[in-house]
Structure formats: C-alpha cells, structure tokens
Design a protein around this motif. Structure first.
Motif, PDB file in Angstrom:
ATOM      1  N   LEU A 256       0.833  -1.190   0.000  1.00 39.98           N
ATOM      2  CA  LEU A 256       0.000   0.000   0.000  1.00 39.98           C
ATOM      3  C   LEU A 256       0.877   1.253   0.000  1.00 39.98           C
ATOM      4  N   PRO A 257       0.678   2.166  -0.962  1.00 37.03           N
ATOM      5  CA  PRO A 257      -0.377   2.159  -1.992  1.00 37.03           C
ATOM      6  C   PRO A 257       0.038   1.549  -3.325  1.00 37.03           C
ATOM      7  N   ASP A 258       1.235   0.956  -3.427  1.00 36.17           N
ATOM      8  CA  ASP A 258       1.724   0.418  -4.697  1.00 36.17           C
ATOM      9  C   ASP A 258       1.233  -1.019  -4.865  1.00 36.17           C
ATOM     10  N   ARG A 259       0.005  -1.201  -5.354  1.00 38.22           N
ATOM     11  CA  ARG A 259      -0.619  -2.513  -5.417  1.00 38.22           C
ATOM     12  C   ARG A 259      -0.068  -3.368  -6.552  1.00 38.22           C
ATOM     13  N   ARG A 260       0.801  -2.840  -7.413  1.00 37.66           N
ATOM     14  CA  ARG A 260       1.342  -3.647  -8.512  1.00 37.66           C
ATOM     15  C   ARG A 260       2.285  -4.738  -8.014  1.00 37.66           C
ATOM     16  N   ARG A 261       2.747  -4.620  -6.785  1.00 37.77           N
ATOM     17  CA  ARG A 261       3.644  -5.633  -6.234  1.00 37.77           C
ATOM     18  C   ARG A 261       2.915  -6.626  -5.338  1.00 37.77           C
ATOM     19  N   ASP A 262       1.609  -6.604  -5.316  1.00 37.85           N
ATOM     20  CA  ASP A 262       0.859  -7.578  -4.510  1.00 37.85           C
ATOM     21  C   ASP A 262       1.191  -9.004  -4.942  1.00 37.85           C
ATOM     22  N   PHE A 263       1.159  -9.919  -3.984  1.00 35.02           N
ATOM     23  CA  PHE A 263       1.415 -11.334  -4.271  1.00 35.02           C
ATOM     24  C   PHE A 263       0.363 -12.178  -3.560  1.00 35.02           C
ATOM     25  N   ASN A 264      -0.183 -13.140  -4.283  1.00 36.80           N
ATOM     26  CA  ASN A 264      -1.087 -14.134  -3.721  1.00 36.80           C
ATOM     27  C   ASN A 264      -0.700 -15.495  -4.292  1.00 36.80           C
ATOM     28  N   GLY A 265      -0.264 -16.384  -3.437  1.00 38.04           N
ATOM     29  CA  GLY A 265       0.169 -17.688  -3.926  1.00 38.04           C
ATOM     30  C   GLY A 265       0.732 -18.537  -2.814  1.00 38.04           C
ATOM     31  N   LEU A 266       1.443 -19.589  -3.205  1.00 41.01           N
ATOM     32  CA  LEU A 266       2.009 -20.537  -2.251  1.00 41.01           C
ATOM     33  C   LEU A 266       3.476 -20.235  -1.985  1.00 41.01           C
ATOM     34  N   THR A 267       3.854 -20.280  -0.729  1.00 45.30           N
ATOM     35  CA  THR A 267       5.256 -20.237  -0.321  1.00 45.30           C
ATOM     36  C   THR A 267       5.489 -21.443   0.583  1.00 45.30           C
ATOM     37  N   GLY A 268       6.744 -21.732   0.862  1.00 46.39           N
ATOM     38  CA  GLY A 268       6.995 -22.880   1.728  1.00 46.39           C
ATOM     39  C   GLY A 268       8.443 -23.303   1.740  1.00 46.39           C
ATOM     40  N   SER A 269       8.698 -24.423   2.386  1.00 45.29           N
ATOM     41  CA  SER A 269      10.053 -24.971   2.481  1.00 45.29           C
ATOM     42  C   SER A 269       9.957 -26.455   2.790  1.00 45.29           C
ATOM     43  N   ALA A 270      11.041 -27.164   2.513  1.00 42.56           N
ATOM     44  CA  ALA A 270      11.126 -28.595   2.828  1.00 42.56           C
ATOM     45  C   ALA A 270      12.596 -28.965   2.998  1.00 42.56           C
TER      46      ALA A 270
END
Length: 407
Positions: A256-270
């Motif tokens: 906020l307010p630069d919504r072009r860098r929003d991320f929605n997805g999977l992250t994780g580790s193993a």
C-alpha cells in the motif's frame, strides 16, 4: 512472521560465504558448548567482490572475530546468550572496511505444569551482500534490532497451542530510504500423532512500514506491506537415519499504496537429512518465498521501478568425517528467480518479466588437531545470469580460517 535464530557469524559477505560452505566450523561447534570464548581469523580471496562483471574487483578480505556464549539450563529455565565482534578489512577496497557485531539472548521457562514462555532479543550490524545493493560503490552498513515472545500451552500431551509476536527494525547507513520496521503476530495448534512426528497449523500476520520510500504519484513518502500466511508444517523422524520436515503456506502480500507488487500464492520450504553412517551425512533443502520489501528504486530519469521477485532455492550438502580430526564437505545451490518490473515515468509506462538463475558449487575441508583449535579452507564457484534487477556475474572465492576456543 516467525523469527529466524541469530547465530554467531562473520559479518562481511566473503566471510558469510566461507562460513556457509564450511559445514560445521569450529566457531559453530563452539556455539553448542555451555560456555565458550572463541578467537578466529579468516582470509578470503574473491574474484568478483561487487558481483558485477562490468566492474570486476578482486580483493582479499581479512576478518578477525571474537565470540563468546552461554547455553545453560537451571531447573526449568534455559538461558542462551551469544555475542561476537569482528573487524573486516579489504586490502584493495578500503572504503568497505567495517566493524560488525551480533548479540542475542533467549530465556525459556516452563510455568506451572503445562506452559512454556520463550523470550528472545537480538541486535546486529554488518555489511549486506553487494548483489542486493543499488549503489555498490558506498558502504551501506545494515543495523538490525529484534525481539519476540512465544507462549505455548500443552507440553506433554498430543495437542498443544501457541501464540506470540515479534518486532524488528532495520536501518541502513547509506540507503536510508529502505529503513523499515516490522511487527508480527502468530497463533497456531500442533498435533503429535506419535513421538516421531507432529503436524502444525499456524496463522501469521506481519505489517512492515517503510516510511522513507518515495512512490511515484504519491505526495507523502512511505509504503506499508501487509503479509498474511496460513501455514501447515510437519516434522517426521522417518527412521533413526532419516528426518523430513516441511512447511506449505497460502500467502497474501499487499503493498500500500503500490498494489502492482501484490502477491497471492504458495510459499513454503522442505528439508531432508540422511545420516546412513556415523561418518557421512547428507541434506536436501528447498525454499520458496517472496523478497519484495526492498524493491523501490528511482532511476536517472526519475522513473519509479516497481519490483517483484519470487524465489525457489534448492540446495544439497554432504559431509564426510574422514577421521576424528578431518572433515570434508561439499555443497551445491541452485536458485530460480521469477522477476517482474513495471517502470512508470512521466510520459511512458513499460513492463518487463525475466527469470534469473543462480548456482554455486563449493568444496571444503576442516581440521581440528586438538579440541581448542580449528582450521579449514573452502572454495566456491558461483554464477548468476542476467535478470530484471541484476546484471550477470560469475566468480570464485577461496577462504581459509583458524580459530581458538576456550570452554
């Protein structure tokens, strides 16, 4: 967000590479002792100090470190304290000479019959990786502070719950526009189906404030980053030789307010560790995460660059204890970067997407002639392709170290 443990380490880039490749160096081994004092000296030769093929600078870095620590249990309490101070001197680029330090403390205490409270705090100062610097010609020392609390209920049964929070602050000497503070909260539940495994579910929320960042078209400086993750994690001791652990998170990151860098997805580790015999051990690791907090740039034409990066990092290590005094190690790292930059100027708007790759191969040997003395050398070959944010670079490092520990 869950805090990472602070470890005693060399505070220059070159020493960080050397320590990472050495497997279990003498200083790291000392950290497991109840009480220790370690003096160490390392020399590192880097063929591409600035990680820039257009400005190759060879240099030799000398790092002198003093480290001390305590790890002691008293009844139902456990205390851990560690501190280190180092002097990093560059033979041909003295403008990067710096003093670094790292201190950390943790107190864990059982309360009543089923509660455990863990408090920790840490502070450090070091020179960050040159690859991550916008201006690589200046010394951009990074100083960080952090504190956290974790409260767990259910210490001896199949079920347990925990909750806590953390606070961190990062300041830069030169690039003050990237100074930031973060506040995190988390809550979770854990189930142990057996003594050899557990499954956990945790909700994390982190708010990061970058108050000095300039955004194009916004009159007031500053950016806020809101990150929420719901994570499932597990640890499973498959056999006496094999151990598996993993975490998978549904992550939402809002800028906020630069919504072009929003991320929605999977992250994780193993990770998987395998020790088939007393002298040989192997490890495989994978991490998938964003690194979008340090991303706002102003170029020479006053255009703002909106940067996004998603990284998949794979690594493999092997250690061979040839004798009681000699150990060999090898490691390989491979990282894939999915990068996107949307450049917005006064008259034009352009975008670019490009995937980058990083690989590093390392070999090392350590020798402990007596309990208090540790010696070792490591070599590494690294290579980075050109991407949206970084020029292509490649090079080699050779590092040797000696340490003396009193415990």
């Amino acid at each position: 967000m869950q805090q990472k443990p602070i470890i005693v380490r060399g505070l220059s880039l070159a020493l960080g590479v050397a320590a990472g490749l050495s497997g279990l160096g003498a200083a790291n081994a000392a950290e497991q002792l109840p009480l220790y004092l370690t003096l160490s000296q390392s020399l590192t030769r880097d063929s591409n100090l600035l990680r820039d093929n257009n400005d190759r600078r060879r240099d030799t870095i000398s790092t002198t470190t003093v480290a001390a620590g305590l790890n002691k249990a008293y009844g139902r309490q456990n205390y851990q304290v560690s501190a280190s101070a180092s002097r990093n001197a560059y033979s041909e680029n003295s403008q990067f000479d710096n003093d670094g330090y790292a201190v950390s403390a943790e107190v864990a205490s059982e309360v009543g019959s089923n509660f455990k409270v863990t408090l920790n705090g840490a502070a450090s100062q070091f020179l960050p990786n040159f690859e991550d610097q916008v201006n690589r010609s200046v010394r951009n020392t990074e100083r960080s502070r952090q504190a956290s609390i974790d409260v767990r209920y259910g210490l001896y049964g199949r079920w347990s719950v925990n909750a806590g929070g953390s606070y961190s602050k990062v300041d830069f000497q030169a690039n003050t526009s990237e100074n930031k503070t973060s506040q995190s909260m988390f809550a979770g539940v854990r189930y142990l189906p057996s003594d050899l495994a557990y499954i956990g579910l945790t909700l994390y929320r982190t708010d990061t404030d970058v108050p000095n960042r300039l955004l194009l078209g916004v009159s007031t400086p500053g950016e806020n980053i809101e990150r929420t993750s719901l994570s499932v994690d597990t640890v499973w001791q498959v056999t006496g030789f094999s151990r598996l652990s993993g975490r998978m998170s549904a992550t939402s990151e809002k800028h906020l307010p630069d919504r072009r860098r929003d991320f929605n997805g999977l992250t994780g580790s193993a990770s998987w560790t395998f020790t088939p015999a007393g002298k040989v051990s192997y490890a495989l690791n994978w991490v998938r995460d964003t690194s979008n907090e340090g991303a706002g740039l102003i170029n020479a034409n006053s255009a703002y660059a909106t940067n996004k990066r998603l990284t998949n990092n794979f690594s493999a290590t092997a250690n061979f204890q040839a004798t009681a005094k000699i150990k060999f190690n090898a490691g390989y790292t491979y990282a894939l970067y999915e990068e996107d930059r949307d450049i917005v100027g006064s008259a034009t708007s352009t975008g670019s997407e490009q995937n980058g790759r990083y690989s590093a191969l390392s070999l090392g040997v350590s020798y402990q002639p007596i309990r208090s003395v540790g010696l070792g050398c490591d070599m590494q070959r690294y290579d980075r392709t050109r991407s949206t944010f970084t020029r292509a670079y490649d090079g080699n490092t050779v590092a040797c170290r000696a340490s003396f520990t009193i415990d």
